[in-house]
Design a protein around this motif. Structure first.
Motif, short mmCIF file in Angstrom:
data_model
loop_
_atom_site.label_atom_id
_atom_site.label_comp_id
_atom_site.label_asym_id
_atom_site.label_seq_id
_atom_site.Cartn_x
_atom_site.Cartn_y
_atom_site.Cartn_z
N ASP A 1 1.90 7.03 -2.35
CA ASP A 1 2.74 7.75 -3.32
C ASP A 1 3.89 6.86 -3.80
O ASP A 1 4.21 6.84 -4.99
CB ASP A 1 3.31 9.03 -2.70
CG ASP A 1 2.25 10.09 -2.46
OD1 ASP A 1 1.14 9.98 -3.02
OD2 ASP A 1 2.54 11.03 -1.68
N VAL B 1 2.58 4.36 -6.29
CA VAL B 1 2.36 4.97 -7.60
C VAL B 1 3.69 5.12 -8.33
O VAL B 1 3.80 4.81 -9.53
CB VAL B 1 1.65 6.34 -7.47
CG1 VAL B 1 1.70 7.14 -8.76
CG2 VAL B 1 0.22 6.14 -7.01
N GLN B 2 4.71 5.57 -7.62
CA GLN B 2 6.03 5.71 -8.24
C GLN B 2 6.59 4.36 -8.70
O GLN B 2 7.17 4.26 -9.77
CB GLN B 2 7.00 6.39 -7.28
CG GLN B 2 6.68 7.85 -7.05
CD GLN B 2 7.56 8.49 -6.00
OE1 GLN B 2 8.49 7.87 -5.50
NE2 GLN B 2 7.26 9.74 -5.67
N ASP C 1 4.85 1.79 -9.54
CA ASP C 1 4.05 1.32 -10.67
C ASP C 1 4.50 1.96 -11.98
O ASP C 1 4.26 1.40 -13.05
CB ASP C 1 2.57 1.60 -10.44
CG ASP C 1 1.96 0.68 -9.39
OD1 ASP C 1 2.60 -0.36 -9.06
OD2 ASP C 1 0.86 0.99 -8.89
N THR C 2 5.14 3.13 -11.92
CA THR C 2 5.61 3.79 -13.15
C THR C 2 6.97 3.28 -13.59
O THR C 2 7.39 3.56 -14.70
CB THR C 2 5.68 5.32 -12.95
OG1 THR C 2 6.63 5.62 -11.93
CG2 THR C 2 4.32 5.89 -12.59
#
Length: 101
Positions: free
Chosen positions: A84, A87-88, A90-91
């Motif tokens: 998680d 993913v954060q 990567d944004t």
């Protein structure tokens, strides 16, 4: 996750139903529906094989199984949390990442 028929689960994991029921009672395998019937997944089958190997091949006792499963569950939880975070991250744009440190 894919559910598995009880008989296929027992055959694949090479355990008897009474053993599965004992493991469910100990909360080593947690898949139970509202009617109290097992709802087993491929993850449960992998867990059952792991427990079977620990008990039969390595002679780990019930208290040891409790500890090992607790640690494995913590490890999987940490892996999910890190995924998680990845993913954060990567944004976030590279410029934002550099200015937060």
């Amino acid at each position: 996750m894919k559910t598995i028929d009880l008989q296929a689960f027992l055959l694949d994991s090479r355990i008897e139903r009474v053993v599965l029921e004992r493991w469910i009672a100990r909360r080593w395998v947690l898949s139970i529906d509202d009617d109290g019937q097992p709802v087993l997944t491929d993850a449960d089958a992998a867990r059952a094989c792991f427990i079977r190997d620990l008990t039969r091949d390595f002679g780990v006792n019930d208290e040891g199984i409790d500890l090992v499963l607790h640690l494995v569950d913590q490890l999987h939880g940490l892996r999910r949390m890190l995924a998680d975070v990845r993913v954060q991250l990567d944004t976030v744009s590279p410029g934002q990442r550099d200015s937060t440190g």
